[in-house]
Enzyme design. Sequence first.
Site, mmCIF file in Angstrom:
data_model
loop_
_atom_site.group_PDB
_atom_site.id
_atom_site.type_symbol
_atom_site.label_atom_id
_atom_site.label_comp_id
_atom_site.label_asym_id
_atom_site.label_seq_id
_atom_site.Cartn_x
_atom_site.Cartn_y
_atom_site.Cartn_z
ATOM 1 N N GLU A 239 24.723 -27.940 0.922
ATOM 2 C CA GLU A 239 25.227 -26.514 2.107
ATOM 3 C C GLU A 239 23.449 -26.701 3.420
ATOM 4 O O GLU A 239 22.672 -26.652 2.842
ATOM 5 C CB GLU A 239 25.319 -25.639 1.522
ATOM 6 C CG GLU A 239 26.615 -25.967 0.306
ATOM 7 C CD GLU A 239 27.255 -24.707 0.674
ATOM 8 O OE1 GLU A 239 27.179 -23.286 1.120
ATOM 9 O OE2 GLU A 239 28.413 -25.092 0.519
ATOM 10 N N ALA A 321 25.458 -13.680 5.968
ATOM 11 C CA ALA A 321 26.214 -13.512 6.290
ATOM 12 C C ALA A 321 26.643 -12.235 5.796
ATOM 13 O O ALA A 321 26.473 -12.100 4.622
ATOM 14 C CB ALA A 321 26.812 -14.486 5.931
ATOM 15 N N PHE A 323 28.964 -9.099 4.571
ATOM 16 C CA PHE A 323 29.563 -8.823 3.054
ATOM 17 C C PHE A 323 30.699 -8.759 3.711
ATOM 18 O O PHE A 323 31.191 -8.087 4.631
ATOM 19 C CB PHE A 323 29.491 -7.891 2.660
ATOM 20 C CG PHE A 323 29.055 -9.010 1.130
ATOM 21 C CD1 PHE A 323 28.163 -10.033 0.679
ATOM 22 C CD2 PHE A 323 29.606 -8.685 -0.490
ATOM 23 C CE1 PHE A 323 28.167 -11.010 -0.719
ATOM 24 C CE2 PHE A 323 29.564 -9.013 -0.835
ATOM 25 C CZ PHE A 323 28.721 -9.875 -1.340
ATOM 26 N N LEU A 324 31.402 -9.677 3.021
ATOM 27 C CA LEU A 324 32.801 -9.333 3.365
ATOM 28 C C LEU A 324 33.285 -7.545 2.968
ATOM 29 O O LEU A 324 32.607 -7.674 1.983
ATOM 30 C CB LEU A 324 34.158 -9.864 2.792
ATOM 31 C CG LEU A 324 34.836 -10.921 3.411
ATOM 32 C CD1 LEU A 324 34.879 -12.432 2.797
ATOM 33 C CD2 LEU A 324 35.134 -11.289 4.795
ATOM 34 N N ASP A 390 34.935 -29.594 4.184
ATOM 35 C CA ASP A 390 35.280 -28.615 2.816
ATOM 36 C C ASP A 390 35.778 -27.536 2.922
ATOM 37 O O ASP A 390 35.962 -26.780 2.681
ATOM 38 C CB ASP A 390 33.867 -28.649 3.053
ATOM 39 C CG ASP A 390 33.628 -28.271 0.988
ATOM 40 O OD1 ASP A 390 34.511 -28.714 0.550
ATOM 41 O OD2 ASP A 390 32.168 -27.496 0.697
ATOM 42 N N GLU A 395 41.645 -18.057 3.004
ATOM 43 C CA GLU A 395 41.511 -16.911 2.654
ATOM 44 C C GLU A 395 42.666 -15.786 3.652
ATOM 45 O O GLU A 395 41.623 -16.296 4.778
ATOM 46 C CB GLU A 395 40.267 -15.658 1.473
ATOM 47 C CG GLU A 395 39.917 -17.240 0.896
ATOM 48 C CD GLU A 395 38.525 -16.027 -0.023
ATOM 49 O OE1 GLU A 395 38.499 -15.063 0.205
ATOM 50 O OE2 GLU A 395 37.760 -17.277 -0.353
HETATM 51 N N1 LIG Z 1 30.723 -13.164 3.920
HETATM 52 C C1 LIG Z 1 31.246 -12.980 2.541
HETATM 53 N N2 LIG Z 1 31.233 -11.824 1.699
HETATM 54 C C2 LIG Z 1 32.289 -11.239 0.876
HETATM 55 N N3 LIG Z 1 31.859 -13.031 -0.016
HETATM 56 C C3 LIG Z 1 31.963 -13.745 0.387
HETATM 57 C C4 LIG Z 1 31.559 -14.323 1.487
HETATM 58 N N4 LIG Z 1 31.105 -15.230 2.630
HETATM 59 C C5 LIG Z 1 32.760 -16.523 0.960
HETATM 60 N N5 LIG Z 1 32.468 -15.202 0.202
HETATM 61 C C6 LIG Z 1 32.839 -15.092 -1.175
HETATM 62 O O1 LIG Z 1 32.246 -16.251 -1.892
HETATM 63 C C7 LIG Z 1 33.314 -17.276 -2.071
HETATM 64 C C8 LIG Z 1 32.094 -18.367 -2.258
HETATM 65 O O2 LIG Z 1 31.384 -19.152 -0.960
HETATM 66 P P1 LIG Z 1 31.335 -20.335 -0.291
HETATM 67 O O3 LIG Z 1 32.025 -20.775 -0.704
HETATM 68 O O4 LIG Z 1 30.279 -19.894 0.959
HETATM 69 O O5 LIG Z 1 29.774 -20.347 -1.511
HETATM 70 P P2 LIG Z 1 30.323 -22.326 -1.844
HETATM 71 O O6 LIG Z 1 29.321 -22.585 -2.635
HETATM 72 O O7 LIG Z 1 30.111 -23.216 -1.131
HETATM 73 O O8 LIG Z 1 31.314 -22.352 -2.665
HETATM 74 P P3 LIG Z 1 31.843 -22.991 -3.168
HETATM 75 O O9 LIG Z 1 31.377 -24.092 -3.862
HETATM 76 O O10 LIG Z 1 33.319 -22.926 -4.095
HETATM 77 O O11 LIG Z 1 32.556 -24.128 -1.905
HETATM 78 C C9 LIG Z 1 33.937 -17.242 -1.286
HETATM 79 O O12 LIG Z 1 35.454 -18.054 -1.790
HETATM 80 C C10 LIG Z 1 34.443 -16.396 -1.106
HETATM 81 O O13 LIG Z 1 35.764 -15.778 -1.371
HETATM 82 MN MN LIG Z 2 31.070 -24.379 -0.138
#
Ligand SMILES: Nc1ncnc2c1ncn2[C@@H]1O[C@H](COP(=O)(O)OP(=O)(O)OP(=O)(O)O)[C@@H](O)[C@H]1O
Ligand SMILES: [Mn+2]
Length: 507
Positions: A239, A321, A323-324, A390, A395
């Site tokens: 990433e 980022a 937080f949601l 990817d 959601e």
């Molecule tokens: N800004 C945010 N605030 C809170 N939760 C979040 C936020 N962004 C993402 N998430 C949650 O965290 C999860 C993982 O984030 P993200 O997909 O960015 O990471 P990742 O390491 O790429 O995960 P994956 O490998 O599963 O794709 C998301 O599926 C989402 O539910």
């Molecule tokens: Mn990812």
Amino acid sequence: MLNMKLKERLALAISASLILFTLMLVVDLQMDYGISGHRVPLHGRVRIGDVEDKGRSAYIEFRKRFLQKSNSSNGSREYEQSAQAETSGLATDVEPRTPAPPADKFDDLQQILFAQLQGSAFDNAVVIPPHRDLNVLRPENPTIGEMEDLELSVNASNLEKFQLKIAQHELYEDGEILVEAILKDMATLPVLHAEQKEGGTQLKLIIDYPNGVQALFKPMRFARDVQTLPNHFYFSDYERHNAEIAAFHLDRILGFRRAMPVVGRVLNMTTEIYDVTEGDILKTFFVSPANNFCFHGKCSYYCDTGHAICGNPDMLEGSFAAFLPSSDVAERKVWRHPWRRSYHKRRKAQWELQSDYCDTVRTTPPYDSGRRLLDLMDMSIFDFLTGNMDRHHYETFKMFGNETFTLHLDQGRAFGKAFHDELSILAPLLQCCVVRHTTLATLLKFVNGVPLSGTLRESMKIDPVSPILWEPHLQALDRRVVIVLDAIRKCVEKANNPLQNEINDFV
Ligand SMILES: Nc1ncnc2c1ncn2[C@@H]1O[C@H](COP(=O)(O)OP(=O)(O)OP(=O)(O)O)[C@@H](O)[C@H]1O
Ligand SMILES: [Mn+2]
């Protein structure tokens, strides 16, 4: 006696090969579930007859035509040259530049928009007019605060205010001043606590600031100009924190407002991570041979010494980022993306094999009515522009039901290849051939006015770790806008003249 031994040997050989075969199957299955850690259905396996459809699938056709055209037309020669730069590893043009305005202004598409604004061309099969777009109509647009009857707490933070204002049709309003306020908060407030986020494939931290403000931190791993390795699949790519920052700005510029605000910041790893965290992660910190402070955390992939995250020597840049809202306040629903890839190095997904795949999707709820299919078209354009392959899931906020926007979450794998335009990301658009009037209008603005690269560069200037993108990535955006418009034009031509194009399709 000899006979017995032979039989025994035979039995032994058969059972050994059976065990081997089972092992191979398990490994194969794990590959399918692997890398992303997501549960990946084996939907790449489709009817054998469908394989014949392969060469007819719309995006392959478009690619063929696009490449044919690029031999002669002006605008696309750049693409060809760029593609060469990729293979030769040469990236010469890294200075900011204003691209020559495209020769083609897409007057034909402009005319459709104009006609629709004048009250005609409503029946255009490709361009969905504003009065048929629920994202424009918005008969209702309640906020999370209204839906849940929530009052702001006495010392409500900017983020809390922002979260309660998230509405059914967008995360924030055009010009929302809380966005800048949140970006500033995340970039400047003291870090009180850091904790590894569970789940996911790559290391992420949850950062706590005063007053309940939280951010999702993705660390920097490489310099801006390091691209995806040519032999890496999208699912084994790292990433990039700067992709998260750039994607937020791009999402806002395109008028979607479906990505949470993201900002860059440099942390002191000792005082702002090590000293404010606890538990197992502490045991993963070490000093590298180059005397940099590193850690790798614990996760299913890329969390070992070989994939450690290192400071310089102990300063670490990352993306933050906003937080949601927590799931107690606003639960989210996770949807499988209909055009998700197979996440398997040999298997293809259904949409790659079935030329009429969109017919299946557009007749299946929630894609058969309302805004959802159009949201996926926007997402496909957004992802094509950033080169993000990817998009396995997406959601939405549960409380708004199906008639709500799709969140643009997780753009960590965007902006990996500056000299390659991955047309397959446009497959949803090319196979369904529908697009919002408003999205088309936004894209056309960039060929007739300030180019997208310039607009994005300007928007990202305020970020503390600017410049956010390597110049060739910005230049790629201008090239890709033209490709998207070309794709929409092909759709319109096809809709106007289905027979003609049907014939062309099979040449
Ligand atoms: N800004 C945010 N605030 C809170 N939760 C979040 C936020 N962004 C993402 N998430 C949650 O965290 C999860 C993982 O984030 P993200 O997909 O960015 O990471 P990742 O390491 O790429 O995960 P994956 O490998 O599963 O794709 C998301 O599926 C989402 O539910
Ligand atoms: Mn990812």
